[in-house]
Enzyme design. Structure first.
Site, mmCIF file in Angstrom:
data_model
loop_
_atom_site.group_PDB
_atom_site.id
_atom_site.type_symbol
_atom_site.label_atom_id
_atom_site.label_comp_id
_atom_site.label_asym_id
_atom_site.label_seq_id
_atom_site.Cartn_x
_atom_site.Cartn_y
_atom_site.Cartn_z
ATOM 1 N N THR A 243 7.900 31.755 -23.486
ATOM 2 C CA THR A 243 7.221 33.049 -23.462
ATOM 3 C C THR A 243 6.980 33.554 -24.876
ATOM 4 O O THR A 243 7.679 33.171 -25.823
ATOM 5 C CB THR A 243 8.041 34.068 -22.664
ATOM 6 O OG1 THR A 243 7.243 35.245 -22.441
ATOM 7 C CG2 THR A 243 9.325 34.455 -23.378
ATOM 8 N N GLN A 265 11.160 40.229 -25.594
ATOM 9 C CA GLN A 265 10.714 38.866 -25.293
ATOM 10 C C GLN A 265 11.717 37.841 -25.805
ATOM 11 O O GLN A 265 11.925 36.805 -25.179
ATOM 12 C CB GLN A 265 9.344 38.615 -25.907
ATOM 13 C CG GLN A 265 8.210 39.355 -25.212
ATOM 14 C CD GLN A 265 8.131 39.070 -23.732
ATOM 15 O OE1 GLN A 265 8.435 39.926 -22.899
ATOM 16 N NE2 GLN A 265 7.764 37.851 -23.376
ATOM 17 N N HIS A 268 14.501 36.315 -23.536
ATOM 18 C CA HIS A 268 14.239 35.333 -22.480
ATOM 19 C C HIS A 268 14.890 33.989 -22.779
ATOM 20 O O HIS A 268 15.455 33.351 -21.893
ATOM 21 C CB HIS A 268 12.727 35.115 -22.324
ATOM 22 C CG HIS A 268 12.052 36.116 -21.450
ATOM 23 N ND1 HIS A 268 12.173 36.115 -20.083
ATOM 24 C CD2 HIS A 268 11.213 37.138 -21.747
ATOM 25 C CE1 HIS A 268 11.459 37.103 -19.576
ATOM 26 N NE2 HIS A 268 10.869 37.736 -20.562
ATOM 27 N N GLU A 335 0.299 35.037 -25.115
ATOM 28 C CA GLU A 335 0.560 35.298 -23.693
ATOM 29 C C GLU A 335 0.526 36.809 -23.453
ATOM 30 O O GLU A 335 -0.162 37.300 -22.552
ATOM 31 C CB GLU A 335 1.920 34.731 -23.316
ATOM 32 C CG GLU A 335 2.328 34.993 -21.877
ATOM 33 C CD GLU A 335 3.766 34.604 -21.599
ATOM 34 O OE1 GLU A 335 4.113 34.489 -20.409
ATOM 35 O OE2 GLU A 335 4.550 34.426 -22.560
ATOM 36 N N HIS A 336 1.278 37.556 -24.235
ATOM 37 C CA HIS A 336 1.291 39.022 -24.172
ATOM 38 C C HIS A 336 0.877 39.556 -25.542
ATOM 39 O O HIS A 336 1.469 39.172 -26.550
ATOM 40 C CB HIS A 336 2.691 39.561 -23.869
ATOM 41 C CG HIS A 336 3.364 38.936 -22.686
ATOM 42 N ND1 HIS A 336 4.250 37.877 -22.812
ATOM 43 C CD2 HIS A 336 3.303 39.226 -21.366
ATOM 44 C CE1 HIS A 336 4.701 37.544 -21.607
ATOM 45 N NE2 HIS A 336 4.143 38.350 -20.712
ATOM 46 N N ASP A 369 5.688 43.092 -16.990
ATOM 47 C CA ASP A 369 6.592 42.135 -16.352
ATOM 48 C C ASP A 369 6.977 42.563 -14.947
ATOM 49 O O ASP A 369 7.281 41.708 -14.105
ATOM 50 C CB ASP A 369 7.863 41.979 -17.187
ATOM 51 C CG ASP A 369 7.666 41.110 -18.411
ATOM 52 O OD1 ASP A 369 6.674 40.358 -18.458
ATOM 53 O OD2 ASP A 369 8.499 41.186 -19.332
ATOM 54 N N HIS A 428 -32.782 8.845 -4.868
ATOM 55 C CA HIS A 428 -32.664 10.298 -4.747
ATOM 56 C C HIS A 428 -33.998 10.898 -4.322
ATOM 57 O O HIS A 428 -34.070 11.770 -3.441
ATOM 58 C CB HIS A 428 -32.227 10.911 -6.082
ATOM 59 C CG HIS A 428 -30.765 10.790 -6.357
ATOM 60 N ND1 HIS A 428 -30.118 9.599 -6.455
ATOM 61 C CD2 HIS A 428 -29.811 11.757 -6.563
ATOM 62 C CE1 HIS A 428 -28.836 9.803 -6.707
ATOM 63 N NE2 HIS A 428 -28.624 11.106 -6.784
#
Length: 443
Positions: A243, A265, A268, A335-336, A369, A428
């Site tokens: 993360t 963060q 984590h 990510e954030h 979150d 075709h």
């Protein structure tokens, strides 16, 4: 506690050259792939027996069955702390509000008189969702995976989470309670790459798990490697890495807020990334001063927070001004991403690359979150430059339905024949000529 990268005084490079200057965790999925390959194939050949063996090897538990009984789900919900239950219910409610609005509707376009193309959206039939269970318990990830799948109309939803020794081989009871709240009754005590393999191949027997069309949810490097291994056989959301948070801040930001958000963060995982991008050296100094007492006052300091903040993936990045700052965060593709600047909403509107953007001092990542209504399953490792977070669309497939009358086909046949012959694919064109006595209409 956290390093600095000074990009001031020079023109920033473009593209990959700029990305190479920025901090990033090492996350070698390719190397992990070779280690998960035999696990995945063992599950393929031995099914539930392999899952039980890996539970003992990796999780230290002896299981008789891997499917969680219905009574365990009910008991977990009954014993859930009322405050946690209320918080989960509010998280679910807000997530449903946001994700329900994402559902696309069928749309028909008239291309020409008598010729239409309809795009309809069809949910995948069955999904396997993964909820991690390593250093922390993540009932919020259950919410973030289940709600968009349900709102997309997925008919069959199964969830896997690692067995926990302290809970008799069941997944964490808060995970089970979240499943019960969401009405998910097919739950498996299976973790890691073996869970992805179970969903990809399916298993037989009384504890059997039917194969899934898609697997989503965050996990460790082994889960990410298994997703890569099965790409093509099943759909996946993303190969989630460690993360990360990036904060773009100027002199108006509160250093206590910035420090707290970086720490949030970092707790984590020791590989979690915490990055501050600022044009204000005084703010950088103040944030560093704030980190010391705030870190000392929280949990998970030595095993997660300090290694994360001190790691090569975390840094304070100094830039010459807001324009450079925007260029840096776009190259980073967090990510954030928090925007803590003057006129933060306008600045946020200029960002191109981020999994989710949090605007101003009262929209911290922690809100996203749990209870913002947004989804927290987001692209990591710079993948926000090309990928999106989990949403209702992740579980939907767009199918085009082509409906032309004879006259509408006749009107365009000469164009189809011309393009088919230009590509040296005469059959075709012949497929259209056959409908008109082998003559091209209008010629």
């Amino acid at each position: 506690m956290i390093s600095r990268i000074d990009l001031r005084g020079n023109a920033l490079p473009e593209g990959a050259a700029l990305r190479d200057l920025l901090p990033r965790a090492e996350f070698d999925v390719e190397a992990a792939l070779e280690k998960v390959r035999p696990i995945c194939e063992d599950v393929h050949h031995r099914g539930t027996a392999a899952l039980i063996e890996y539970a003992e090897k990796f999780d230290g538990v002896t299981l008789e069955r891997v499917r969680v009984p219905a009574e365990a789900l009910a008991e977990a919900l009954e014993q859930l702390d009322p405050q946690v239950r209320a918080a989960l219910e509010e998280s679910i409610r807000r997530a449903r509000i946001v994700h329900r609005e994402q559902r696309r509707s069928e749309h028909t376009t008239q291309v020409v008189p008598g010729g239409t193309v309809t795009e309809k959206w069809v949910p995948v039939e069955r999904v396997g969702l993964y909820a991690p269970g390593g250093r922390s318990v993540y009932p919020s990830s259950v919410v973030m995976n289940v709600v968009p799948a349900q709102e997309a109309g997925v008919e069959s939803i199964a969830l896997a989470s690692p067995p926990q020794k302290e809970f008799g081989g069941l997944p964490h009871p808060t995970i089970l309670a979240a499943c019960a709240l969401l009405g998910v009754d097919e739950v498996y005590a299976v973790g890691g790459a073996q869970a992805v393999a179970m969903f990809a191949y399916g298993t037989s027997g009384p504890d059997g798990c039917a194969p899934a069309n898609m697997v989503t949810g965050p996990g460790n490097i082994w889960v990410a490697a298994a997703k890569r291994y099965f790409t093509g056989r099943i759909g996946i959301d993303t190969e989630a890495g460690p993360t990360e948070i990036a904060v773009l801040a100027d002199e108006t930001a509160d250093p206590a807020h910035v420090a707290a958000d970086l720490i949030s963060q970092a707790e984590h995982d020791p590989m979690a990334a915490a990055v501050l991008v600022t044009d204000c050296a005084a703010l950088a100094d103040a944030v560093e001063r704030e980190l010391e007492p705030q870190v000392a006052a929280t949990k998970h300091v030595e095993d997660r927070i300090k290694p994360a903040l001190a790691g090569k993936q975390s840094a304070i990045v100094l830039v010459d001004g807001l324009e450079q700052g925007l260029k840096v965060v776009d190259a980073y593709g967090a990510e954030h991403l928090e925007i803590q600047t003057a006129d933060a909403a306008a600045v946020a509107g200029r960002v191109r690359n981020a999994g989710a953007i949090f605007v101003g001092p009262y929209a911290p990542v922690s809100l996203g979150d749990y209870c913002a209504g947004s989804n927290h399953v987001l692209p990591t490792g710079g993948c926000a430059c090309h990928s999106s977070g989990l949403s209702v669309q992740s579980f939907l497939r767009g199918i085009h339905i082509v409906d032309y009358t004879r006259d509408a086909l006749a009107e365009v046949t000469h164009h189809v024949v011309a393009l088919a012959e230009a590509e040296d694919l005469p059959a075709h064109g012949a497929a259209l000529k056959a409908r008109f006595g082998w003559q091209v209409p209008g010629q």
